[in-house]
Design an enzyme around this catalytic site. Structure first.
Site, mmCIF file in Angstrom:
data_model
loop_
_atom_site.group_PDB
_atom_site.id
_atom_site.type_symbol
_atom_site.label_atom_id
_atom_site.label_comp_id
_atom_site.label_asym_id
_atom_site.label_seq_id
_atom_site.Cartn_x
_atom_site.Cartn_y
_atom_site.Cartn_z
ATOM 1 N N LYS A 129 0.859 -1.192 0.000
ATOM 2 C CA LYS A 129 0.000 0.000 0.000
ATOM 3 C C LYS A 129 0.883 1.225 0.000
ATOM 4 C CE LYS A 129 -4.434 1.055 0.261
ATOM 5 N NZ LYS A 129 -5.611 0.259 -0.146
ATOM 6 N N ASP A 169 -7.093 4.426 -4.354
ATOM 7 C CA ASP A 169 -7.742 4.278 -3.046
ATOM 8 C C ASP A 169 -8.358 5.653 -2.775
ATOM 9 O OD1 ASP A 169 -7.799 2.197 -0.624
ATOM 10 O OD2 ASP A 169 -7.511 4.154 0.278
HETATM 11 P P1 NDP Z 1 -12.996 7.975 -2.527
HETATM 12 O O1 NDP Z 1 -11.935 8.978 -2.322
HETATM 13 O O2 NDP Z 1 -13.563 7.773 -3.881
HETATM 14 O O3 NDP Z 1 -14.235 8.273 -1.555
HETATM 15 C C1 NDP Z 1 -14.066 8.321 -0.180
HETATM 16 C C2 NDP Z 1 -15.385 8.670 0.463
HETATM 17 O O4 NDP Z 1 -15.274 8.491 1.865
HETATM 18 C C3 NDP Z 1 -15.775 10.114 0.242
HETATM 19 O O5 NDP Z 1 -17.182 10.235 0.247
HETATM 20 C C4 NDP Z 1 -15.172 10.807 1.470
HETATM 21 O O6 NDP Z 1 -15.807 12.011 1.833
HETATM 22 C C5 NDP Z 1 -15.390 9.752 2.522
HETATM 23 N N1 NDP Z 1 -14.349 9.876 3.543
HETATM 24 C C6 NDP Z 1 -13.024 9.687 3.379
HETATM 25 N N2 NDP Z 1 -12.350 9.931 4.513
HETATM 26 C C7 NDP Z 1 -13.281 10.293 5.395
HETATM 27 C C8 NDP Z 1 -13.226 10.682 6.754
HETATM 28 N N3 NDP Z 1 -12.047 10.746 7.406
HETATM 29 N N4 NDP Z 1 -14.395 10.957 7.374
HETATM 30 C C9 NDP Z 1 -15.577 10.894 6.709
HETATM 31 N N5 NDP Z 1 -15.683 10.547 5.420
HETATM 32 C C10 NDP Z 1 -14.558 10.256 4.779
HETATM 33 O O7 NDP Z 1 -12.400 6.606 -1.942
HETATM 34 P P2 NDP Z 1 -12.886 5.108 -2.213
HETATM 35 O O8 NDP Z 1 -14.362 5.049 -2.401
HETATM 36 O O9 NDP Z 1 -11.991 4.537 -3.250
HETATM 37 O O10 NDP Z 1 -12.480 4.402 -0.841
HETATM 38 C C11 NDP Z 1 -13.394 4.276 0.253
HETATM 39 C C12 NDP Z 1 -12.936 3.163 1.164
HETATM 40 O O11 NDP Z 1 -12.901 1.933 0.429
HETATM 41 C C13 NDP Z 1 -11.530 3.309 1.752
HETATM 42 O O12 NDP Z 1 -11.515 2.715 3.040
HETATM 43 C C14 NDP Z 1 -10.670 2.476 0.814
HETATM 44 O O13 NDP Z 1 -9.487 2.043 1.448
HETATM 45 C C15 NDP Z 1 -11.619 1.324 0.547
HETATM 46 N N6 NDP Z 1 -11.359 0.527 -0.640
HETATM 47 C C16 NDP Z 1 -11.252 1.115 -1.866
HETATM 48 C C17 NDP Z 1 -11.054 0.332 -2.993
HETATM 49 C C18 NDP Z 1 -11.013 0.922 -4.346
HETATM 50 O O14 NDP Z 1 -10.921 0.140 -5.311
HETATM 51 N N7 NDP Z 1 -11.109 2.212 -4.531
HETATM 52 C C19 NDP Z 1 -10.889 -1.122 -2.892
HETATM 53 C C20 NDP Z 1 -11.117 -1.641 -1.559
HETATM 54 C C21 NDP Z 1 -11.323 -0.831 -0.490
HETATM 55 P P3 NDP Z 1 -15.092 13.426 1.523
HETATM 56 O O15 NDP Z 1 -15.181 13.573 0.028
HETATM 57 O O16 NDP Z 1 -15.887 14.404 2.277
HETATM 58 O O17 NDP Z 1 -13.669 13.295 1.998
HETATM 59 O O1 2IT Z 2 -7.958 -1.443 -0.645
HETATM 60 C C1 2IT Z 2 -7.902 -1.929 -1.796
HETATM 61 O O2 2IT Z 2 -8.062 -3.138 -2.004
HETATM 62 C C2 2IT Z 2 -7.681 -1.011 -2.913
HETATM 63 N N1 2IT Z 2 -7.589 0.199 -2.709
HETATM 64 C C3 2IT Z 2 -7.529 -1.551 -4.308
HETATM 65 C C4 2IT Z 2 -6.140 -2.056 -4.538
HETATM 66 C C5 2IT Z 2 -5.834 -2.458 -5.955
HETATM 67 O O3 2IT Z 2 -4.654 -2.752 -6.171
HETATM 68 O O4 2IT Z 2 -6.706 -2.506 -6.816
#
Ligand code: NDP
Ligand code: 2IT
Length: 448
Positions: A129, A169
């Site tokens: 990561k 992420d």
């Molecule tokens: P994005 O940046 O697209 O969206 C994040 C969302 O979560 C936004 O709505 C943001 O709000 C909110 N958020 C982030 N930090 C905070 C905080 N500290 N308090 C409140 N709200 C918060 O990220 P993703 O959707 O890609 O990721 C979301 C989660 O999913 C993370 O935990 C990530 O690690 C996990 N994840 C992502 C994957 C991926 O493929 N993208 C794969 C697997 C897991 P705001 O805009 O107001 O900050």
């Molecule tokens: O938390 C996760 O699994 C991710 N942000 C996606 C990682 C990836 O390599 O697609």
């Protein structure tokens, strides 16, 4: 928390001593070790060769300065990270997070989770990561581009399709991956598609990668509900976050007939009893980079709440898709009182250990992130497969692959939980099944 087997307790103490102040990393390690007592008791070889200690120590940790110039000509400095945690199963694989809260401990917790998540997918990917304490909010495209180029100017020497393959992420989506890939290609003079995943469809990206994490979380939820003879169709669903994972979890849940009535961002949450208008949400979040409060202004029956918690909205299925430790034991009690049937973690470690305990004691189906959100990284591995074979698959075919992978992840967790005497406990199942595969690979390779 359980009393740990002496080998596990020793490994945990070393983690505490060696990584002071890294609370999220400690939490992630403890949660895995808590599941491993029966494994170590039944298979003493896993206590040999310091497998557990080695698993808890990253193979390599990189930290570097990222200087860039803002639109006013000011020089700004951020810190870049890449933790290459474990490569027993394949090249390090895991996202990059850009958020002001990013520090080494956060990256280590995420990298540690990623080892086990990636193992569960059944695909040949190790765990890593990275990211930066850079905050892209409110910056111009030019500023984001210059930051990404500066980050890659250091990162390029550490990554590669056979070495380490970053993706997105929080704060890193298609725009950022494009800038990062462009700079990698320029510096190395190589069109090495497989060095990053989450690329645009025009230059080696995979269909369904954008949707994969959210879709996969809903497929996993569907599988959990099916074990109780239940369906997601007609159920009331709430989601936290409104980013990549949240949006596509909402879309797939709706497609399967659920009523998705709430989501959030760091400014508050919205309730839309008509069911979320996903096209509008995407327009606001993805195109305009707006807030959920903007959505509420444009929908007649939607309300925005700056105070309180999305977890107080009554629902049958809750999908935390924002960030770590966003759902605590009070929130869990509120969900239970309102009759929640299933909680699946779209985010990484969004539920606190006490929240997980409350849900488990109430008999709520609970899908931990390393299983429930594995669809994102699994589809990244499918993107690597397509890049390696210089091929590109259709949407439907790729979605079917993702669906089957999530069915298999669910089955692996369920089977391991059953074998180790904890039927229905997906936390134990996910940790045990994933650990055994990584530990077996490490044992085969000797002390490295
Ligand atoms: P994005 O940046 O697209 O969206 C994040 C969302 O979560 C936004 O709505 C943001 O709000 C909110 N958020 C982030 N930090 C905070 C905080 N500290 N308090 C409140 N709200 C918060 O990220 P993703 O959707 O890609 O990721 C979301 C989660 O999913 C993370 O935990 C990530 O690690 C996990 N994840 C992502 C994957 C991926 O493929 N993208 C794969 C697997 C897991 P705001 O805009 O107001 O900050
Ligand atoms: O938390 C996760 O699994 C991710 N942000 C996606 C990682 C990836 O390599 O697609």
């Amino acid at each position: 928390m359980s009393d740990l087997h002496p080998t596990l307790a020793g490994a945990f103490q070393t983690v505490l001593d060696r990584n002071p102040g890294e609370a999220e990393f400690h939490q992630a390690v403890r949660e895995v070790l808590d599941s491993l007592n029966p494994v170590v008791a039944k298979n003493p070889e896993y206590a040999d060769q310091s497998i557990i200690q080695r698993l808890c120590e990253p193979e390599r940790q990189l930290m570097f300065r990222v200087p860039w110039t803002d639109d006013e000509g000011g020089v700004r400095i951020n810190r870049g990270f890449r933790v290459e945690f474990n490569s027993a199963l394949g090249p390090y694989k895991g996202g990059l997070r850009f958020h002001p809260t990013v520090n080494l401990g956060i990256v280590k917790f995420l990298g540690f989770e990623q080892i086990f998540k990636n193992s569960l997918t059944g695909l040949p990917i190790g765990g890593g990561k990275g990211g930066s304490d850079f905050d892209p909010k409110g910056l111009s495209d030019g500023e984001v581009m210059r930051f990404c180029q500066s980050l890659m100017t250091e990162l390029y020497r550490h990554i590669g399709e056979y070495t380490d393959v970053p993706a997105g992420d929080i704060g890193v989506g298609g725009r950022e991956i494009g800038y990062l890939f462009g700079q990698y290609k320029r510096i190395t003079n190589r069109y090495e598609s497989g060095v990053l995943t989450g690329k645009g469809l025009a230059y080696g990206g995979s269909q369904v990668r954008t949707e994969a994490t959210g879709f996969g979380t809903v497929f996993f939820t569907r599988e959990m509900l099916a074990t109780k003879g239940l369906r997601i169709s007609g159920r009331r669903v709430i989601i936290s976050g409104s980013g990549n994972v949240a949006i596509y979890a909402a879309e797939k849940a709706q497609e399967l007939g659920a009523q998705v009535v709430a989501c959030s961002d760091s400014g508050g949450y919205i309730v839309d009893e008509d069911g979320l208008d996903i096209a509008l949400l995407r327009q606001i979040k993805e195109k305009e980079r707006g807030r959920v409060s903007d959505y509420a202004e444009q929908r007649p029956n939607a309300t925005f709440h700056a105070e309180g918690s999305v977890w107080d909205v009554p629902c049958e299925v809750a999908l935390p898709c924002a960030t770590q430790n966003e759902l605590d034991d009070d929130h869990a009690r509120s969900l239970v009182e309102n009759g929640v049937l299933a909680v699946a973690e779209g985010a990484n470690m969004p539920c606190t250990p006490k929240a997980v305990e409350v849900l488990a004691n109430a008999g709520v189906l609970f899908g931990p992130g390393k299983a429930a959100n594995a669809g994102g990284v699994a589809t990244s591995a499918l993107e690597m497969q397509q890049n390696a074979s210089r091929d590109s698959w259709h949407f439907d075919h790729t979605e079917q692959r993702l669906d089957q992978i999530m069915v298999d992840v669910h089955a692996r967790c369920a089977e391991a939980a059953e074998t180790y005497g904890q039927p229905g406990n997906y936390v134990a199942g996910a940790n045990i099944a994933s650990f055994i595969k990584v530990a077996d690979a490490m044992l085969s390779m000797g002390v490295i």
